[in-house]
Design a protein around this motif. Structure first.
Motif, short mmCIF file in Angstrom:
data_model
loop_
_atom_site.label_atom_id
_atom_site.label_comp_id
_atom_site.label_asym_id
_atom_site.label_seq_id
_atom_site.Cartn_x
_atom_site.Cartn_y
_atom_site.Cartn_z
N ARG A 1 0.80 -1.22 0.00
CA ARG A 1 0.00 0.00 0.00
C ARG A 1 0.83 1.27 0.00
O ARG A 1 0.31 2.36 0.19
N SER A 2 2.12 1.12 -0.21
CA SER A 2 3.00 2.29 -0.36
C SER A 2 2.97 2.75 -1.82
O SER A 2 3.14 1.95 -2.73
N HIS A 3 2.76 4.06 -2.02
CA HIS A 3 2.76 4.58 -3.38
C HIS A 3 4.04 4.20 -4.12
O HIS A 3 4.00 3.68 -5.24
N PHE A 4 5.18 4.48 -3.49
CA PHE A 4 6.47 4.27 -4.14
C PHE A 4 6.68 2.79 -4.46
O PHE A 4 7.04 2.43 -5.58
N GLU A 5 6.47 1.94 -3.46
CA GLU A 5 6.74 0.51 -3.65
C GLU A 5 5.81 -0.10 -4.68
O GLU A 5 6.23 -0.86 -5.56
#
Length: 420
Positions: free
Chosen positions: A118-122
């Motif tokens: 749920r991380s944008h970057f990941e």
């Protein structure tokens, strides 16, 4: 007989390698002619940055659980763009009705990947590298360039947008070029103006340096770099003469700005029509991280997306190129089923994407994720996004998806092309 330096100078001063005739190595000339005759298929990839709320994009308007979880954000049948007796599109996507009626729009549901992040970057990194294990650092589109090499135009990949090149297009020297939309589509060769100028000067020096001991592979790489630089020169000429500056596009909320997605897609359409030869275009539209006051902002974003894509295909149809272009959208993740206390939604997992184009046999692809069977409040995915990639790589771009994706992924049954 031209020396290498004379050949380089003459080539970069011209607007196209085609003007040099027999001076150009045969395989480059053949590639240029094929591209300019409009024989190659084109893929336009649109990133919906921020995590698009798939549940309020493709809406199960008859599902009581949808209305229960979305007390302020819910959309009823009288508001949605009805697709069938269960599903509808967000009202901002009304222009998609045209593509839907033409069976040129595929609505792909329940897309995601194992163990969602749920991380944008990941999560964006996973989508762009096509590697949920995060062991690969190059982009899936960048890796496709070597597979495209025999058919591609001068610049295989063109990134239209501001900022750095997205990871999806990285991974091949000289394969991708960026147009910076903050400065009226100014060409950006990477690293800022000074660094870009130095990189370009060094490339030209390397290409123009005689080296009789170079092997075939090195010569091939040099010729590919030369071909890319020639195409950059041609693009600069086209843009400087404003032949490709599109007129304003109007939507339900008024004219779209010069740097908007619809305007960028007009530019893409014009580049395709003029025979520029690029096989893959990459664009992005930001703003989908809708934690609060989502409804109207989300509608406007989806309107830009639908209006831009529909207008692009109308332009391409007028130019006779619409059947050789497909569009694919994606976002790093969806949103949670339950809306939050700020009339918005938080980071989720599975979502939807769209594939569009007259060459496609459109329709609903896959089942809408169940609202009864959630994963910690999120929709469960049923379709690995790499299967979508594999389908488009193999069937549309005619690449070997196993090479690009590092493994075999079954094609998506519902994504089929029309017979020519």
């Amino acid at each position: 007989m031209f020396t290498r330096r004379q050949f380089l100078t003459r080539t970069l001063q011209g607007s196209s390698l085609l003007a040099l005739g027999s001076v150009v190595p045969e395989f480059i000339a053949n590639t240029a002619h094929a591209a300019e005759q409009g024989k190659d298929t084109v893929l336009v990839v649109i990133e919906m940055t921020g995590g698009n709320d798939g549940l309020n994009t493709v809406i199960p308007y008859t599902d009581d659980l949808y209305h229960k979880h979305r007390k302020t954000l819910r959309l009823t049948k009288d508001k949605v763009v009805v697709l069938n007796d269960r599903l509808g599109l967000n009202p901002g996507m009304r222009s998609f009705q045209q593509l839907w009626n033409q069976e040129a729009l595929a609505v792909v549901q329940g897309v995601g990947y194992p163990n969602p992040d749920r991380s944008h970057f990941e999560s964006m990194d996973i989508w762009q590298t096509a590697d949920p294990r995060r062991n690969i650092t190059t982009g899936w589109l960048g890796r496709s360039v070597n597979e495209l090499q025999g058919q591609a135009g001068f610049v295989p990949i063109l990134h239209v947008g501001n900022g750095r090149q997205p990871p999806a297009v990285q991974g091949t020297p000289g394969g991708a070029v960026s147009l910076n939309d903050r400065q009226a589509f100014k060409l950006d060769l990477g690293g800022g103006s000074v660094a870009g100028h130095k990189a370009r000067r060094k490339l030209l020096e390397d290409l123009s340096t005689p080296d009789d001991k170079s092997d075939d592979i090195l010569q091939f790489v040099r010729l590919r770099q030369l071909r890319t630089m020639t195409s950059v020169e041609r693009l600069q000429e086209l843009l400087s003469k404003q032949r490709l500056q599109p007129p304003p596009l109007f939507g339900p909320d008024g004219p779209y700005g010069a740097n908007s997605l619809p305007t960028q897609l007009q530019l893409v359409a014009n580049l395709i029509i003029t025979g520029f030869g690029t096989r893959i275009f990459y664009l992005a539209i930001d703003g989908f991280d809708t934690h609060s006051s989502q409804a109207e902002a989300h509608r406007k974003l989806l309107a830009q997306l639908a209006d831009g894509i529909t207008n692009m295909f109308n332009l391409l149809k007028n130019g006779g190129h619409d059947k050789r272009v497909l569009v694919m959208t994606f976002s790093e993740f969806g949103r949670r089923v339950q809306e939050n206390g700020s009339k918005g939604t938080d980071h989720g997992a599975a979502s939807c994407l769209f594939v569009a184009g007259p060459a496609l046999k459109g329709g609903i692809v896959g089942e809408h994720p169940s609202l009864k069977d959630l994963d910690s409040g999120d929709l469960k995915y049923a379709l690995d996004f790499r299967r979508v990639y594999a389908t488009l790589l193999d069937s549309w771009l005619h690449c070997d998806s196993k090479v690009v994706l590092g493994g075999k992924f079954e094609h998506v049954e519902g994504l089929k092309l029309r017979k020519a």
